[in-house]
Write a protein that holds these residues in place. Structure first.
Motif, PDB file in Angstrom:
ATOM      1  N   LYS A 168       0.840  -1.205   0.000  1.00 13.04           N
ATOM      2  CA  LYS A 168       0.000   0.000   0.000  1.00 13.04           C
ATOM      3  C   LYS A 168       0.874   1.254   0.000  1.00 13.04           C
ATOM      4  CE  LYS A 168      -3.954   2.170   0.287  1.00 13.04           C
ATOM      5  NZ  LYS A 168      -4.907   2.156  -0.850  1.00 13.04           N
ATOM      6  N   GLY A 207       2.379   1.871  -3.336  1.00 12.17           N
ATOM      7  CA  GLY A 207       1.371   2.450  -4.227  1.00 12.17           C
ATOM      8  C   GLY A 207       1.195   3.937  -3.982  1.00 12.17           C
ATOM      9  N   LEU A 208       1.188   4.322  -2.717  1.00 11.20           N
ATOM     10  CA  LEU A 208       1.054   5.742  -2.375  1.00 11.20           C
ATOM     11  C   LEU A 208       2.269   6.550  -2.827  1.00 11.20           C
ATOM     12  CD1 LEU A 208      -0.452   5.420   1.226  1.00 11.20           C
ATOM     13  CD2 LEU A 208      -1.653   6.122  -0.869  1.00 11.20           C
ATOM     14  N   GLY A 234       3.710   6.093  -5.548  1.00  7.58           N
ATOM     15  CA  GLY A 234       3.615   6.347  -6.981  1.00  7.58           C
ATOM     16  C   GLY A 234       3.931   5.185  -7.899  1.00  7.58           C
ATOM     17  N   GLU A 283       3.074   2.606 -10.288  1.00  5.27           N
ATOM     18  CA  GLU A 283       1.815   2.513 -11.031  1.00  5.27           C
ATOM     19  C   GLU A 283       1.161   1.143 -10.920  1.00  5.27           C
ATOM     20  OE1 GLU A 283       2.654   3.252 -15.099  1.00  5.27           O
ATOM     21  OE2 GLU A 283       4.173   1.665 -15.275  1.00  5.27           O
ATOM     22  N   THR A 300      -0.812   1.355  -7.659  1.00  6.77           N
ATOM     23  CA  THR A 300      -1.750   2.470  -7.473  1.00  6.77           C
ATOM     24  C   THR A 300      -3.171   2.002  -7.792  1.00  6.77           C
ATOM     25  OG1 THR A 300      -0.034   4.041  -8.121  1.00  6.77           O
ATOM     26  CG2 THR A 300      -2.310   4.822  -8.181  1.00  6.77           C
ATOM     27  N   GLY A 301      -4.063   2.277  -6.903  1.00  5.50           N
ATOM     28  CA  GLY A 301      -5.467   1.946  -7.143  1.00  5.50           C
ATOM     29  C   GLY A 301      -5.874   0.541  -6.775  1.00  5.50           C
TER      30      GLY A 301
END
Length: 545
Positions: free
Chosen positions: A96, A99-100, A102, A104, A107-108
């Motif tokens: 997580k 992902g935060l 950056g 890709e 992310t999400g």
């Protein structure tokens, strides 16, 4: 299948194996190369079928080697469960966070998707660990058995996931599968009668693919689960090990197809390779967690460290979980490629680590021993041998016979060593002084007390490699007495004598001489002629004495 596919796969596998890495890395690379040449998985439907067969036979083979009792040991059952839980609690927030930051690919992703990835990353490679342990001759060592037990538990977790992921509600006929143990006597009777050739292989395929996979699939259960359970059902048969060896190359060949299909999913981008490299940097944390858990279950720090190094990688079962998740749409397809690259990188990291494991332990021994919890695990305590004059390594039929001959004159001065606990118990009942230990295992020599008056060591183990290894260890311990060994082949006798063994006993040559001696005693009269009366052939054996 086009010849180019086989040639490229063979070439990649050979190149990778030449540098000391498992060939499966080469098969993954071959898949990427084939994709680069425009070959896609959809154009090779037979490859996917072979891949499925490989996974099924892998689980069947695991079941054949599974001793259910070994899974209920605390260091295996609790160790694997706690490591899975700890890994997921570590990986989910880490992924997580990435992902935060950056990345890709992360992310999400939702929490359930991160949980799937953490689950896949928590596994260690069965194929890699078995290969490493076999190359080091440590399959029967305590650390090897602990590592294999944990791997089997992880495989069971993966099979449970695969079964649940099927998504269908099983048929009520699935309850009939609970009656399978009742068919065990009939299956064992067939097992007894198939012999040792091609019928044995065919029997194994029928058990894995029909009684296992097909039978479970028609009642709505995962075929792989059926193969595992049928394998477990056959594990108690005396020929289960022989069956596993007979199917070994079928399983390995079909698994090549699985690794090819992974590579055929697409080429990794630079960002995929970067993410895979980050995941490999996390492998040491997996190792530390295993080390912490295993020492808390009272294993020696050396045992815990070597087990942890064997498990310090990512797993082909992680790829299988990812393959199911991507096929269901639970994960983006690119994650198959990322995990394949991470798996390959983790092997590159883990292979030299395992080679240097003993050296690393010696370097950090004092620090590692602070992690130990006393009293130590019953199987991991020092081996007290007393003060024997004669040591017999391997208490099978030959070792037992040697022991009985020696104790006619040297009662109380002999010690036997046997690695199977049930045989140790049997020898105790027979009045023999035998301890549990595996002389082909480095752990045994690490835990062995010195015997200052030892005069003769008899190497009676069935495998030449084990006997040769024992000679090397005795030299390392500065043993100055005599060595004698049994061999089956002349070249083995030569290598043992070159290593310093004083006396070598060739079983086949001795068997021929013994056979003739027996025939002369049984069938010929004292003057060397055939007996006149038929009844003389069947004289009582006691007359020999």
């Amino acid at each position: 299948m086009e010849p180019a596919i086989l040639i490229i796969t063979l070439a990649c596998g050979m190149l990778v194996s030449r540098v000391g890495l498992p060939p499966l890395i080469g098969y993954l690379v071959a898949g990427f190369v084939l994709f680069l040449f425009g070959i896609e998985e959809s154009s090779l439907p037979m490859l996917e079928q072979l891949a499925n067969l490989g996974v099924t036979l892998l689980l069947f083979a695991i079941g054949l080697k599974l001793d259910i009792r070994s899974l209920f040991k605390a260091e295996v059952l609790a160790g694997s469960s706690l490591h899975l839980l700890g890994s997921m609690l570590f990986f989910i927030p880490l992924l997580k966070l990435l992902g935060l930051l950056g990345l890709e690919q992360l992310t999400g992703l939702e929490l359930n998707q991160l949980g799937l990835l953490a689950f896949a990353l928590s596994f260690s490679s069965t194929i890699f660990a078995v290969k490493i342990l076999e190359d080091k001759g440590d399959m029967q060592s305590l650390y090897g058995r602990v590592a294999i037990g944990i791997l089997i538990m992880q495989d069971i977790f993966a099979v449970a996931f695969l079964t649940i992921s099927k998504g269908d509600i099983p048929s009520y006929w699935a309850l009939c599968l609970l009656l399978l143990p009742l068919a065990k006597p009939l299956i064992y009777k067939a097992f007894d009668r198939v012999g040792h050739g091609e019928l044995l292989v065919l029997f194994g395929l029928v058990m894995a693919l029909v009684m296992g996979a097909w039978l479970f699939e028609i009642v709505g259960l995962k075929p792989d689960l059926g193969a595992l359970i049928i394998g477990i059902l056959l594990a108690g048969h005396p020929k289960s090990s022989e069956l596993a060896k007979s199917l070994f190359y079928f399983k390995e060949l079909f698994l090549v197809a699985f690794f090819l299909t992974v590579g055929l999913n697409g080429l990794p981008t630079f960002s995929d390779i970067g993410l895979a490299a980050i995941l490999v940097l996390i492998v040491p944390i997996k190792i530390v967690l295993f080390l912490y858990l295993l020492t808390h279950f009272k294993l020696r720090s050396r045992t815990a460290l070597l087990s942890s190094f064997s498990l310090g990688n990512y797993s082909e079962f992680g790829l299988i979980v990812a393959a199911v998740a991507t096929s269901k749409g639970w994960l983006p397809p690119q994650w198959m490629v990322i995990l394949a690259v991470a798996l390959s990188f983790s092997f590159l990291f883990s292979a030299p680590l395992n080679i240097a494991s003993n050296r690393l332990y010696q370097k950090y021994q004092s620090r590692l021993q602070r992690l130990e919890k006393h009293p130590l695990h019953p199987e991991d305590r020092p081996i007290h041998v007393g003060n024997p004059r004669f040591l017999i390594l391997g208490m099978g039929r030959i070792g037992s016979g040697a022991y009985d001959e020696l104790r006619v004159q040297y009662e109380g001065e002999i010690l036997g060593v046997e690695h199977k606990q049930d045989l140790v118990d049997y020898h105790h009942q027979e009045g023999r002084n035998v301890v549990q230990g595996d002389a082909s295992d480095t752990d045994f020599w690490e835990k062995l007390d010195k015997a200052p008056n030892l005069e003769l060591v008899l190497l009676a183990m069935p495998h030449h490699v084990g006997n040769l290894f024992a000679v090397e260890q005795l030299k390392r311990l500065d043993y100055q007495g005599k060595l004698s060994a049994i061999v089956q082949y002349k070249e083995d006798a030569d290598s043992l004598q070159e290593s310093g063994v004083h006396s070598v006993y060739n079983l086949y040559e001795a068997a021929g001489a013994g056979f003739v001696d027996h025939v002369v005693k049984e069938l010929l009269s004292p003057n060397g002629t055939a007996p006149d009366h038929p009844e003389a052939v069947n004289h009582p054996r006691s007359s020999e004495n």
